[in-house]
Scaffold this motif. Structure first.
Motif, PDB file in Angstrom:
ATOM      1  N   ILE A 103       0.865  -1.185   0.000  1.00  0.00           N
ATOM      2  CA  ILE A 103       0.000   0.000   0.000  1.00  0.00           C
ATOM      3  C   ILE A 103       0.898   1.232   0.000  1.00  0.00           C
ATOM      4  O   ILE A 103       1.839   1.328   0.791  1.00  0.00           O
ATOM      5  N   ARG A 104       0.598   2.165  -0.908  1.00  0.00           N
ATOM      6  CA  ARG A 104       1.369   3.408  -0.952  1.00  0.00           C
ATOM      7  C   ARG A 104       0.456   4.564  -1.361  1.00  0.00           C
ATOM      8  O   ARG A 104      -0.580   4.373  -1.986  1.00  0.00           O
ATOM      9  N   LEU A 105       0.869   5.766  -0.958  1.00  0.00           N
ATOM     10  CA  LEU A 105       0.160   6.983  -1.310  1.00  0.00           C
ATOM     11  C   LEU A 105       0.980   7.717  -2.360  1.00  0.00           C
ATOM     12  O   LEU A 105       2.161   7.999  -2.151  1.00  0.00           O
ATOM     13  N   ASN A 106       0.365   8.009  -3.493  1.00  0.00           N
ATOM     14  CA  ASN A 106       1.024   8.726  -4.582  1.00  0.00           C
ATOM     15  C   ASN A 106       0.369  10.100  -4.688  1.00  0.00           C
ATOM     16  O   ASN A 106      -0.715  10.240  -5.249  1.00  0.00           O
ATOM     17  N   LEU A 107       1.005  11.127  -4.089  1.00  0.00           N
ATOM     18  CA  LEU A 107       0.473  12.494  -4.125  1.00  0.00           C
ATOM     19  C   LEU A 107       0.819  13.107  -5.479  1.00  0.00           C
ATOM     20  O   LEU A 107       1.912  13.622  -5.683  1.00  0.00           O
ATOM     21  N   SER A 108      -0.120  13.057  -6.397  1.00  0.00           N
ATOM     22  CA  SER A 108       0.113  13.433  -7.784  1.00  0.00           C
ATOM     23  C   SER A 108      -0.676  14.698  -8.143  1.00  0.00           C
ATOM     24  O   SER A 108      -1.840  14.840  -7.785  1.00  0.00           O
ATOM     25  N   PHE A 109      -0.022  15.595  -8.864  1.00  0.00           N
ATOM     26  CA  PHE A 109      -0.690  16.781  -9.399  1.00  0.00           C
ATOM     27  C   PHE A 109       0.016  17.188 -10.681  1.00  0.00           C
ATOM     28  O   PHE A 109       1.169  16.826 -10.918  1.00  0.00           O
ATOM     29  N   GLY A 110      -0.690  17.925 -11.531  1.00  0.00           N
ATOM     30  CA  GLY A 110      -0.077  18.343 -12.782  1.00  0.00           C
ATOM     31  C   GLY A 110      -0.985  19.247 -13.584  1.00  0.00           C
ATOM     32  O   GLY A 110      -2.005  19.743 -13.103  1.00  0.00           O
ATOM     33  N   LEU A 111      -0.607  19.430 -14.836  1.00  0.00           N
ATOM     34  CA  LEU A 111      -1.348  20.274 -15.758  1.00  0.00           C
ATOM     35  C   LEU A 111      -1.933  19.426 -16.876  1.00  0.00           C
ATOM     36  O   LEU A 111      -1.379  18.389 -17.231  1.00  0.00           O
ATOM     37  N   ALA A 112      -3.047  19.906 -17.434  1.00  0.00           N
ATOM     38  CA  ALA A 112      -3.689  19.193 -18.535  1.00  0.00           C
ATOM     39  C   ALA A 112      -4.155  20.188 -19.585  1.00  0.00           C
ATOM     40  O   ALA A 112      -4.604  21.285 -19.262  1.00  0.00           O
ATOM     41  N   TYR A 113      -4.018  19.783 -20.831  1.00  0.00           N
ATOM     42  CA  TYR A 113      -4.648  20.496 -21.937  1.00  0.00           C
ATOM     43  C   TYR A 113      -6.072  19.960 -22.008  1.00  0.00           C
ATOM     44  O   TYR A 113      -6.281  18.759 -22.158  1.00  0.00           O
ATOM     45  N   THR A 114      -7.061  20.836 -21.865  1.00  0.00           N
ATOM     46  CA  THR A 114      -8.454  20.418 -21.724  1.00  0.00           C
ATOM     47  C   THR A 114      -9.284  20.901 -22.911  1.00  0.00           C
ATOM     48  O   THR A 114      -9.192  22.064 -23.305  1.00  0.00           O
ATOM     49  N   VAL A 115     -10.082  19.994 -23.453  1.00  0.00           N
ATOM     50  CA  VAL A 115     -11.034  20.308 -24.526  1.00  0.00           C
ATOM     51  C   VAL A 115     -12.435  20.102 -23.958  1.00  0.00           C
ATOM     52  O   VAL A 115     -12.767  19.013 -23.495  1.00  0.00           O
ATOM     53  N   ILE A 116     -13.249  21.162 -23.974  1.00  0.00           N
ATOM     54  CA  ILE A 116     -14.617  21.108 -23.456  1.00  0.00           C
ATOM     55  C   ILE A 116     -15.577  21.241 -24.634  1.00  0.00           C
ATOM     56  O   ILE A 116     -15.453  22.159 -25.444  1.00  0.00           O
ATOM     57  N   ARG A 117     -16.516  20.300 -24.723  1.00  0.00           N
ATOM     58  CA  ARG A 117     -17.557  20.349 -25.754  1.00  0.00           C
ATOM     59  C   ARG A 117     -18.907  20.279 -25.053  1.00  0.00           C
ATOM     60  O   ARG A 117     -19.151  19.362 -24.281  1.00  0.00           O
ATOM     61  N   GLU A 118     -19.780  21.253 -25.391  1.00  0.00           N
ATOM     62  CA  GLU A 118     -21.109  21.290 -24.780  1.00  0.00           C
ATOM     63  C   GLU A 118     -22.141  21.629 -25.840  1.00  0.00           C
ATOM     64  O   GLU A 118     -21.906  22.496 -26.687  1.00  0.00           O
TER      65      GLU A 118
END
Length: 193
Positions: A103-118
């Motif tokens: 069992i381990r904790l992976n504290l992950s964060f980052g950036l994303a290129y996001t495409v939103i379609r509505e």
């Protein structure tokens, strides 16, 4: 000699490094899937490259919208949805929860290129009960998101495990939050750490 050299190089790589594929399902104000390629160095630091696809019932959908019988038979496959796609790069710090490294904790964060379609521009149609009673167009916008995705990972063996992870994606247009469950396949733990 080539086979012996490859096995020696593979053993040296496995001493300090782990690389694996992960995927999962997300549930929250959107629902969807994610797929990732993960790299872990000395079971202390991680890098993740991934894709997240989320969708939900459109916020702009008229109250009297009907999918029609044909679309209902396809389980709503052609129905409109608010969609959010993310192409992400994240880094993380790993903390062991137990001594046997299952069992381990992976504290992950980052950036994303996001495409939103509505869907937008809903127009009432005169179609019968077989077809949808509205037509619409998709509005598309691109942005950058901050993705906070700490994961509790359970690498039961060196090659297979699963994970549970809360997730928040924040950008100037939308916020997506929820919890995910997934699996991990590959070289999950290095040999010496």
């Amino acid at each position: 000699m080539l086979i012996v050299g490859f096995n020696a190089a593979n053993a040296q790589f496995a001493q300090n490094n782990a690389i694996y594929y992960s995927d999962g399902l997300n549930f929250g104000n959107y629902y969807g899937v994610d797929v990732n390629l993960n790299y872990v160095y000395k079971e202390k630091y991680s890098v993740k490259v991934g894709y997240i696809y989320n969708r939900r019932k459109p916020k702009s959908q008229p109250d009297d919208y009907s999918t029609g019988l044909a679309n209902a038979l396809l389980f709503g496959a052609t129905s409109p949805h608010d969609r959010m796609e993310n192409y992400q790069l994240a880094i993380g710090k790993i903390y062991r929860i137990n001594e046997n490294r299952s069992i381990r904790l992976n504290l992950s964060f980052g950036l994303a290129y996001t495409v939103i379609r509505e869907p937008e521009n809903w127009q009432k149609t005169t179609s019968g009960f077989l077809a949808e009673n509205y037509s619409w167009n998709y509005e598309k916008q691109n942005t950058v998101s901050l993705v906070i995705n700490p994961r509790i990972e359970f690498p039961f063996t060196r090659v297979y495990g699963f994970s549970v992870s809360p997730m928040v994606q924040i950008n100037k247009d939308r916020t997506c939050f929820g919890i995910g469950v997934g699996q991990m396949i590959g070289l999950l733990r290095s040999r010496d750490y």
